[in-house]
Design an enzyme around this catalytic site. Structure first.
Site, PDB file in Angstrom:
ATOM      1  N   GLU A 166       0.848  -1.103  -0.047  1.00 50.45           N
ATOM      2  CA  GLU A 166       0.078   0.120   0.121  1.00 50.45           C
ATOM      3  C   GLU A 166       0.982   1.124   0.028  1.00 50.45           C
ATOM      4  O   GLU A 166       1.769   1.365   0.666  1.00 50.45           O
ATOM      5  CB  GLU A 166      -0.978  -0.124   1.438  1.00 50.45           C
TER       6      GLU A 166
ATOM      7  N   ARG B  59       5.550 -13.258   9.402  1.00 51.86           N
ATOM      8  CA  ARG B  59       5.917 -11.890   9.122  1.00 51.86           C
ATOM      9  C   ARG B  59       7.315 -11.978   9.757  1.00 51.86           C
ATOM     10  O   ARG B  59       7.650 -12.798  10.656  1.00 51.86           O
ATOM     11  CB  ARG B  59       4.950 -10.796   9.464  1.00 51.86           C
TER      12      ARG B  59
ATOM     13  N   LYS C  59       4.370   1.149  10.159  1.00 52.60           N
ATOM     14  CA  LYS C  59       4.350   2.177   9.538  1.00 52.60           C
ATOM     15  C   LYS C  59       4.202   3.601  10.306  1.00 52.60           C
ATOM     16  O   LYS C  59       4.818   4.639  10.029  1.00 52.60           O
ATOM     17  CB  LYS C  59       3.507   2.102   8.300  1.00 52.60           C
TER      18      LYS C  59
HETATM   19  P1  ATP Z   1      -0.353  -1.978   6.723  1.00 53.06           P
HETATM   20  O1  ATP Z   1      -1.066  -2.816   5.957  1.00 53.06           O
HETATM   21  O2  ATP Z   1      -0.617  -1.730   8.132  1.00 53.06           O
HETATM   22  O3  ATP Z   1      -0.070  -0.450   6.080  1.00 53.06           O
HETATM   23  P2  ATP Z   1       2.043  -3.542   5.875  1.00 53.06           P
HETATM   24  O4  ATP Z   1       3.222  -3.670   6.957  1.00 53.06           O
HETATM   25  O5  ATP Z   1       1.040  -4.825   5.769  1.00 53.06           O
HETATM   26  O6  ATP Z   1       1.159  -2.169   6.610  1.00 53.06           O
HETATM   27  P3  ATP Z   1       1.778  -3.253   2.921  1.00 53.06           P
HETATM   28  O7  ATP Z   1       2.234  -2.247   2.308  1.00 53.06           O
HETATM   29  O8  ATP Z   1       0.377  -3.768   2.932  1.00 53.06           O
HETATM   30  O9  ATP Z   1       2.267  -3.019   4.600  1.00 53.06           O
HETATM   31  O10 ATP Z   1       2.623  -4.656   2.681  1.00 53.06           O
HETATM   32  C1  ATP Z   1       2.740  -5.055   1.391  1.00 53.06           C
HETATM   33  C2  ATP Z   1       3.230  -6.586   1.588  1.00 53.06           C
HETATM   34  O11 ATP Z   1       4.262  -6.763   2.503  1.00 53.06           O
HETATM   35  C3  ATP Z   1       2.298  -7.353   2.119  1.00 53.06           C
HETATM   36  O12 ATP Z   1       1.830  -8.514   1.524  1.00 53.06           O
HETATM   37  C4  ATP Z   1       2.520  -7.736   3.813  1.00 53.06           C
HETATM   38  O13 ATP Z   1       2.065  -9.036   3.879  1.00 53.06           O
HETATM   39  C5  ATP Z   1       3.902  -7.749   3.169  1.00 53.06           C
HETATM   40  N1  ATP Z   1       4.652  -7.311   4.718  1.00 53.06           N
HETATM   41  C6  ATP Z   1       4.550  -6.396   5.492  1.00 53.06           C
HETATM   42  N2  ATP Z   1       5.345  -6.271   6.773  1.00 53.06           N
HETATM   43  C7  ATP Z   1       5.910  -7.714   6.526  1.00 53.06           C
HETATM   44  C8  ATP Z   1       6.851  -8.270   7.493  1.00 53.06           C
HETATM   45  N3  ATP Z   1       6.973  -7.535   8.703  1.00 53.06           N
HETATM   46  N4  ATP Z   1       7.405  -9.444   7.125  1.00 53.06           N
HETATM   47  C9  ATP Z   1       6.891  -9.972   6.035  1.00 53.06           C
HETATM   48  N5  ATP Z   1       6.118  -9.487   5.066  1.00 53.06           N
HETATM   49  C10 ATP Z   1       5.574  -8.180   5.155  1.00 53.06           C
END
Ligand code: ATP
Ligand code: MG
Length: 563
Positions: A36, A267, A277
């Site tokens: 995102e 994760r 974030k």
């Molecule tokens: P949010 O959704 O709270 O804004 P997010 O960390 O999920 O934050 P995204 O931009 O939605 O951010 O993440 C993009 C991809 O990265 C998603 O598929 C998510 O599952 C993966 N991702 C995010 N954080 C991690 C992590 N700590 N370890 C592994 N994959 C991650």
């Protein structure tokens, strides 16, 4: 460079192997990395990037870069640009497969109308508070909303009016009609569209209703013919809704089977950093760091400036693997992978970080000569370079002691050491200023002991110190970076992660470097012998005056502190 070893098996690879064996997808592997655009990518994202792009590469498939930009707020072009740059930097290529979820708003809307028509969705007019009251709890079932049995015509009419902007935010929501008594709360008629009068960075003011993430994401996957939709574990409870939705939309003729399969993995949690974030934005906005790419930030932009390498990330993600078990990885594991990767490729250079003069009183003034140092001790094919030697050198202040502690083999009056790649010198004394601080160390050199000449080993010494010629040295700004936080789980004990910031996370010094480092190009990495790995900063370096960032020390100094 060596070709990387084949990746280890994991449960996702096993599943893909099964699919390929059964012919489920006809051998197709199509994954996506769906950030995102509401922040910079961080070290956690690297795990997901290597997983998704790595699977596509290894199975001859494709991985899409998809901006999951269905939320009109908090999304910005700056984030889109930085995400593109970081994924490329890690070495991945999505070819033509760059997508924006907001480009699918028309399809998502059409899907919603078809769900209404098939009796699978209804417009609810409870307030948010009332809706919470009807939802039930983990132990008690929810209750049907009084609006749940509106007719298809009424639902369609209301939904169209929602779209037309006839209602304020929050007046109605469109909900999936599933089961208010389901033990899985995510199936208790989840909201799928809400009213939000907001401008979207891509679609402008075309829409005043926006799809919820849990509704949008499966549709995005299905539109792009994703085979394996890989996400983190917190979406496990959403999978039944993911399947419910795509099943109904396939029945409605929107998509064909087999439908994308959601697969969850654990994760990445790393100690000594924060990955939320919200917290990263706070660090930047409150100026606890210099920006998103501050070399201490756990963002990929920060990692790049810090001198961490894509190859170091590859080793790290290979080493930690992929599983369904949540856990913490110690930051030292990440650093060790980065150190190992740099050890293989970084040329060796000499740097004096805390300089004090060494005067060789019996060496002629105005004279200089070349000494020769290997560029990489394990890779002789990288050759040697000339380093000028002269009467006055810079050495590390800690390499001289007026009164040596026990076991100290470096310079002290009467002791001899080797000047690495140069001569053996015998210390004769030192000069001090009025405050007793040492201003210069004196010695005599033994002319027959030059490294690489036949007499080099005629005098045996225990100490071996590094140096640069004062007349030739490049005096440079060097930033000694350390961990941004001083505790393994910042804020875990106090609830205030900012209270755990490490006050010593950066020290800016003026160092004396081997002359050829003047020509270092931005992002060139080196091992400064005895000190660690350093990179020419990609932002602040100017031609002829690079500044250096410490990427990682040679040894882990946090082991004791963490234990
Ligand atoms: P949010 O959704 O709270 O804004 P997010 O960390 O999920 O934050 P995204 O931009 O939605 O951010 O993440 C993009 C991809 O990265 C998603 O598929 C998510 O599952 C993966 N991702 C995010 N954080 C991690 C992590 N700590 N370890 C592994 N994959 C991650
Ligand atoms: Mg997310």
């Amino acid at each position: 460079m060596n070709t990387p070893p084949a990746p280890a098996a994991n449960f996702i690879r096993n599943l893909i192997d099964e699919h390929n064996a059964s012919g489920k997808w006809g051998g197709r592997v199509e994954t996506r990395f769906p950030p995102e655009p509401n922040g910079y990518l961080h070290l956690g994202h690297a795990k997901s990037i290597f997983l998704n792009f790595g699977l596509a590469r290894d199975y001859g498939g494709v991985c899409h870069l998809r901006f999951d930009d269905t939320n009109p707020e908090k999304e910005e072009q700056e984030y889109v640009d930085s995400i593109i740059e970081s994924v490329k930097w890690l070495g991945f290529d999505w070819g033509p497969h760059l997508y924006y979820a907001s480009d699918y708003f028309d399809t998502m809307y059409a899907c919603a109308e078809s769900l209404i028509q098939a009796g699978h969705a209804y417009v609810d007019s409870l307030t948010a508070d009332e809706m919470r009251g009807y939802r039930g709890t983990l132990t008690e079932p929810g209750k049907d909303s009084p609006y749940r049995n509106r007719s298809v015509e009424e639902n369609l009419d209301l939904f169209r009016k929602m779209r037309a902007g006839e209602f304020p935010d929050g007046a109605h929501v469109l909900r999936a009609k599933i089961d208010m008594a389901s033990p899985n709360i995510n199936l208790r008629d989840p909201a799928i569209y809400r009213i939000k009068h907001a401008t979207h960075h891509n679609t402008g003011d075309k829409w005043c209703i926006y799809p919820m993430y849990t509704y949008a994401h499966p549709i995005e996957d299905a539109i792009e013919h994703i085979t394996h939709s890989i996400c983190t574990l917190e979406f496990e409870d959403q999978r039944p809704f993911y399947d419910w939705l795509l099943d109904r939309l396939a029945d409605g003729g929107f998509f064909t089977r087999p439908l994308p399969q959601q697969i969850e993995f654990a994760r990445l949690n790393l100690t000594y950093i924060v990955l939320s974030k919200r917290k990263l934005i706070q660090l930047v906005e409150e100026q606890h760091v210099s920006g998103w790419d501050d070399p201490r930030m756990p963002t990929l932009a920060g990692a790049r400036r810090r001198g961490y390498t894509p190859e170091g990330f590859r080793r790290f993600t290979d080493q930690i693997g992929v599983s369904k078990a949540d856990g913490w990885i110690d930051y030292s594991v990440f650093e060790a992978c980065q150190r190992d990767a740099l050890n293989d490729t970084a040329p060796r250079r000499i740097a004096v970080l805390d300089p004090v003069k060494l005067v060789i009183d019996n060496y002629p003034e105005g004279q200089s000569e070349d000494c020769f140092a290997p560029n990489h001790p394990q890779q002789p094919e990288l050759g040697k370079r000339a380093i000028p030697f002269s009467r006055e050198l810079w050495i590390e202040r800690e390499d001289f002691e007026e009164t040596p502690p026990k076991g100290y083999f470096r310079l002290y009056p009467g002791n001899s050491v080797r000047l690495r790649y140069g001569y053996v010198v015998k210390c004769t004394g030192c000069d001090k200023d009025a405050d007793g601080r040492i201003t210069a160390v004196h010695c005599d050199y033994l002319p027959d002991t030059k490294s690489g000449t036949p007499g080099a080993d005629s005098v045996k010494v225990k100490g071996n110190i590094h140096w640069v010629s004062a007349a030739h040295a490049y005096a440079a700004e060097v930033r000694l970076y350390d961990r941004l936080f001083k505790t393994a789980q910042p804020g875990a004990e106090t609830g205030n992660f900012l209270g755990d910031l490490n006050a010593d996370s950066v020290k800016v010094i003026r160092a004396q470097l081997e002359p050829c480092l003047r020509d270092a190009v931005p992002e060139a990495s080196f091992q400064f012998e005895r000190h660690g790995y350093f990179v020419a900063d990609r932002v602040d370096s100017k031609p002829g005056t690079p500044v250096f960032n410490r990427t990682v020390a040679l040894k882990d100094s946090w082991v004791k502190a963490a234990g």
